[in-house]
Design an enzyme around this catalytic site. Structure first.
Site, short mmCIF file in Angstrom:
data_model
loop_
_atom_site.label_atom_id
_atom_site.label_comp_id
_atom_site.label_asym_id
_atom_site.label_seq_id
_atom_site.Cartn_x
_atom_site.Cartn_y
_atom_site.Cartn_z
N ASP A 2 25.94 31.52 42.09
CA ASP A 2 27.33 32.21 41.62
C ASP A 2 27.37 33.45 42.36
OD1 ASP A 2 29.57 32.24 40.33
OD2 ASP A 2 29.01 33.20 38.40
N GLY A 3 28.60 33.82 42.93
CA GLY A 3 28.85 34.87 43.30
C GLY A 3 29.33 35.14 44.92
N HIS A 19 31.33 31.60 50.92
CA HIS A 19 30.77 30.14 50.62
C HIS A 19 30.01 29.77 51.91
CE1 HIS A 19 32.86 29.75 46.93
NE2 HIS A 19 34.30 29.31 47.43
N TRP A 51 37.25 21.97 39.81
CA TRP A 51 38.29 21.26 40.53
C TRP A 51 39.78 22.33 40.36
CZ3 TRP A 51 37.38 17.75 43.76
CH2 TRP A 51 36.41 16.90 43.78
N LEU A 113 9.40 18.31 48.26
CA LEU A 113 10.16 19.04 47.15
C LEU A 113 11.25 17.97 46.74
CD1 LEU A 113 11.36 21.52 45.67
CD2 LEU A 113 12.77 21.86 47.82
C1 IPE Z 1 29.92 30.13 43.38
O1 IPE Z 1 30.44 31.42 43.97
C2 IPE Z 1 30.10 28.87 44.38
C3 IPE Z 1 30.91 27.81 43.75
C4 IPE Z 1 31.06 27.72 42.43
C5 IPE Z 1 31.28 26.67 44.80
P1 IPE Z 1 31.86 31.37 43.15
O2 IPE Z 1 32.71 30.89 44.15
O3 IPE Z 1 31.87 31.29 41.88
O4 IPE Z 1 32.10 33.09 43.42
P2 IPE Z 1 32.50 34.08 42.26
O5 IPE Z 1 31.58 34.04 41.16
O6 IPE Z 1 33.90 34.02 42.06
O7 IPE Z 1 32.24 35.48 43.07
MG MG Z 2 31.50 32.31 40.18
#
Ligand code: IPE
Ligand code: MG
Length: 222
Positions: A2-3, A19, A51, A113
């Site tokens: 996340d993030g 991404h 989605w 793995l």
């Molecule tokens: C995680 O990062 C990746 C996916 C869910 C594809 P986010 O896209 O949720 O990024 P933030 O949390 O909004 O910063």
């Molecule tokens: Mg997120």
């Protein structure tokens, strides 16, 4: 994982680049985890709730998943990684579905793995489908209600055959499970770090492991 978007926002660059950096972070981590000799790694790439994001972001992510998987398959296979995708795969775009199926077939007999990628994954949906499958078997007379036990439920999930996760690492600081492996994580140790996913490197992973090995796991006992 996340993030990604917050990371991009902080850098004042396009969120899609967040991404892309997230992919780099994943590649780095898979290599590291493989080198450490761990048996299982599961990553949450796309939830059944994702989605709801803009069409642009969703189609970018789908395209990114397909591209990265096609590019990385050879190296993963050479490193004996066994790939499994968990989630409602039947709802994925047809092209991506093909790439996913090929990746699972190609690596099915690998002994390194075991890398599970949760994609269009939602734990409640997984449990709902499992209950339906079990109910159908009861209706057909193959099973009696008394035959339903924890093992049977575990075996009816996407993750069948995988031991329950020992440690959950959540990057980006949110203190929630977000519909991820709810059944499987009954006794999983939780580790939340504010580090955003694109910045999460081997050193952060090692920190999480070090904290994990120092914890006392009691599974509800003394
Ligand atoms: C995680 O990062 C990746 C996916 C869910 C594809 P986010 O896209 O949720 O990024 P933030 O949390 O909004 O910063
Ligand atoms: Mg997120």
């Amino acid at each position: 994982m996340d993030g990604n978007r917050r990371w991009a926002d902080q850098k004042k660059i396009l969120r899609l680049q967040g991404h892309q950096e997230g992919v780099k972070s994943l590649k780095r981590l898979v290599r590291h985890v493989g080198a450490l000799g761990l048996d299982y790694l599961t990553v949450y790439a796309f939830s059944s709730e994702n989605w709801q994001r803009s069409n642009d972001e969703v189609s970018y992510l789908m395209e990114l998943f397909g591209r990265v998987l096609a590019e990385e398959l050879r190296e993963l296979a050479e490193n004996k990684v066994r790939l499994r995708f968990i989630g409602a795969l039947d709802k994925m775009p047809a092209n991506l579905r093909k790439t996913i199926d090929k990746a699972m077939e190609t690596t099915a007999h690998n002994t390194g793995l075991k890398l599970q990628v949760a994609i269009n994954y939602g734990s409640r949906l997984e449990l709902t489908q499992a209950m339906r499958k079990i109910a159908e078997r009861v209706a057909r007379g193959e099973l009696k209600p008394d035959d339903i036990d924890e093992g049977l439920i575990s075996d009816s999930l996407y993750t069948c055959g995988m031991p329950d996760p020992e440690l959950l690492i959540r990057t980006g600081g949110e203190m929630r499970l977000s519909n991820y492996l709810l059944w499987q994580q009954a006794y999983t140790e939780l580790y939340v770090t504010p580090v955003l996913w694109p910045d999460f490197g081997p050193e952060h992973f090692d920190q999480a492991i070090n904290e994990f090995v120092g914890r006392q796991r009691r599974w509800g006992g003394d």
